[in-house]
Design a protein around this motif. Sequence first.
Motif, short mmCIF file in Angstrom:
data_model
loop_
_atom_site.label_atom_id
_atom_site.label_comp_id
_atom_site.label_asym_id
_atom_site.label_seq_id
_atom_site.Cartn_x
_atom_site.Cartn_y
_atom_site.Cartn_z
N GLY A 250 0.81 -1.21 0.00
CA GLY A 250 0.00 0.00 0.00
C GLY A 250 0.84 1.26 0.00
O GLY A 250 0.53 2.23 -0.70
N VAL A 251 1.92 1.26 0.78
CA VAL A 251 2.82 2.41 0.80
C VAL A 251 3.41 2.65 -0.58
O VAL A 251 3.43 3.79 -1.09
CB VAL A 251 3.95 2.19 1.83
CG1 VAL A 251 5.03 3.26 1.69
CG2 VAL A 251 3.39 2.17 3.25
N ASN A 252 3.86 1.59 -1.22
CA ASN A 252 4.48 1.74 -2.54
C ASN A 252 3.47 2.20 -3.59
O ASN A 252 3.81 2.99 -4.48
CB ASN A 252 5.11 0.41 -2.96
CG ASN A 252 6.31 0.05 -2.11
OD1 ASN A 252 7.02 0.92 -1.60
ND2 ASN A 252 6.56 -1.25 -1.92
N MET A 253 2.21 1.73 -3.47
CA MET A 253 1.19 2.17 -4.42
C MET A 253 0.92 3.66 -4.28
O MET A 253 0.86 4.40 -5.28
CB MET A 253 -0.10 1.39 -4.21
CG MET A 253 -1.24 1.84 -5.11
SD MET A 253 -2.85 1.29 -4.54
CE MET A 253 -2.97 2.19 -2.98
N PHE A 254 0.75 4.13 -3.04
CA PHE A 254 0.47 5.55 -2.85
C PHE A 254 1.63 6.42 -3.31
O PHE A 254 1.42 7.53 -3.82
CB PHE A 254 0.14 5.83 -1.38
CG PHE A 254 -1.22 5.34 -0.97
CD1 PHE A 254 -2.34 5.63 -1.74
CD2 PHE A 254 -1.39 4.58 0.18
CE1 PHE A 254 -3.61 5.18 -1.37
CE2 PHE A 254 -2.65 4.14 0.56
CZ PHE A 254 -3.76 4.44 -0.21
N ARG A 255 2.83 5.94 -3.14
CA ARG A 255 3.98 6.71 -3.63
C ARG A 255 3.98 6.82 -5.14
O ARG A 255 4.33 7.86 -5.70
CB ARG A 255 5.28 6.07 -3.12
CG ARG A 255 5.54 6.39 -1.65
CD ARG A 255 6.80 5.76 -1.12
NE ARG A 255 7.15 6.33 0.19
CZ ARG A 255 8.08 5.82 0.99
NH1 ARG A 255 8.76 4.74 0.63
NH2 ARG A 255 8.33 6.40 2.15
N LYS A 256 3.55 5.76 -5.82
CA LYS A 256 3.45 5.83 -7.28
C LYS A 256 2.39 6.83 -7.71
O LYS A 256 2.47 7.42 -8.80
CB LYS A 256 3.15 4.45 -7.85
CG LYS A 256 4.33 3.48 -7.77
CD LYS A 256 4.00 2.15 -8.42
CE LYS A 256 5.20 1.21 -8.37
NZ LYS A 256 4.91 -0.11 -9.01
N LEU A 257 1.37 7.00 -6.87
CA LEU A 257 0.30 7.96 -7.16
C LEU A 257 0.61 9.35 -6.62
O LEU A 257 -0.24 10.24 -6.68
CB LEU A 257 -1.01 7.46 -6.54
CG LEU A 257 -1.59 6.18 -7.15
CD1 LEU A 257 -2.76 5.67 -6.31
CD2 LEU A 257 -2.03 6.41 -8.59
N ASN A 258 1.83 9.53 -6.09
CA ASN A 258 2.28 10.82 -5.55
C ASN A 258 1.41 11.30 -4.38
O ASN A 258 1.14 12.49 -4.24
CB ASN A 258 2.32 11.89 -6.66
CG ASN A 258 3.34 11.58 -7.72
OD1 ASN A 258 4.46 11.15 -7.43
ND2 ASN A 258 2.96 11.77 -8.98
N ILE A 259 0.97 10.35 -3.56
CA ILE A 259 0.21 10.66 -2.36
C ILE A 259 1.16 10.58 -1.17
O ILE A 259 1.77 9.53 -0.92
CB ILE A 259 -0.97 9.69 -2.17
CG1 ILE A 259 -1.99 9.89 -3.30
CG2 ILE A 259 -1.63 9.89 -0.81
CD1 ILE A 259 -3.13 8.91 -3.26
N PRO A 260 1.33 11.65 -0.41
CA PRO A 260 2.25 11.62 0.73
C PRO A 260 1.82 10.59 1.78
O PRO A 260 0.63 10.42 2.05
CB PRO A 260 2.16 13.05 1.30
CG PRO A 260 1.58 13.87 0.20
CD PRO A 260 0.69 12.97 -0.57
#
Length: 352
Positions: A250-260
């Motif tokens: 989940g952390v890696n997915m949000f980082r790909k979406l540029n979500i802090p």
Amino acid sequence: MKSIYHLRPLLRSGVNCICSNVPRRSLSTSAISHHENPLGLPRAGSPPSLPRMQRGLPQKRRVPHITKTILVSSAKGGVGKSTIAVNIATAAALGLHTSPPSSTTPPPSSPSLHPKNRPLRVGLLDLDIFGPSIPTLLNLSGPGHEPSLNIHNQLLPLTNHGVRCMSMGFLLPEGAPVAWRGLMVMKAVQQLMWEVDWSGRGGEDLDLLVVDMPPGTGDVQLSVGQQLVVDGAVIVTTPQDIALIDAVKGVNMFRKLNIPILGLTLNMSHYTCPTCSTPHNIFGRGPDSVNKACQELEIDVLANVPLEARICEDADDGRPTVVRDSAGEVGRVIGGLVKGVVGKLWNGDEEK
């Protein structure tokens, strides 16, 4: 063609609605439901369109009447994510992040005060279409808890414990499954994001919208990340490695979406013996593996929420633990969690 999963009749006017001075309309159970309008909202004209960028992707925008938006996600079911989301929202509304907390802080109607120093105006959006639990957790389930429509055919949130809420669970009879394919689910998500009127009496904006995300890293997460301006994500996990593996995804997915990533919350981190006051690691090896993973991912551990039987009882009773006992261990831990989140969201803003 009528949907076999009819929406509840929304016939009660003014019950549990935050906008009593706004004209309301009822939502008929005989409304035609199709993939463009799965919630069956009345249409006076064309549905709202999403602004798009040149390459066809939706342009990110903020939910109207919302200042800051955070996601509470786990990427895995069964870790207590919704319970944490409800307690975060309620603690922020109670002002447990302030110093001193709760009763001695000024009311949220004092706009001149910095959000760090006052209770917040909070909304809670449940995007778990297949398994909505927010109605139960906030005692907003059953007859008499149906949202109304404003004059623009937008859904009006229900409210309890000072938190405005919207959930698919408000629109379905109890026990009714949502047996929809992906297109219907995504349209329902879009309607819950963009066709809810979060403004209250006088049209004041909310300080914070807490979005309770469904498990996984699929369509809903991608759509939210591509369409919605998100100010940060709180990841919830339990100490077991099997849960932590999905939390890292989940952390890696949000980082790909540029979500802090605001940080990680370890739920059910330990159990404190009521006799000897000794903490015991019931699940997995305790916080060690989680702390190590957070160091590798360079994210903060926001809180270690203990395992308490009363949390489960409070959830079943529809009363967040921070409401029942804000000064207890769980209340203090959640208050510290919200303080960390609010500090990051409004970091750099001038305090008053």
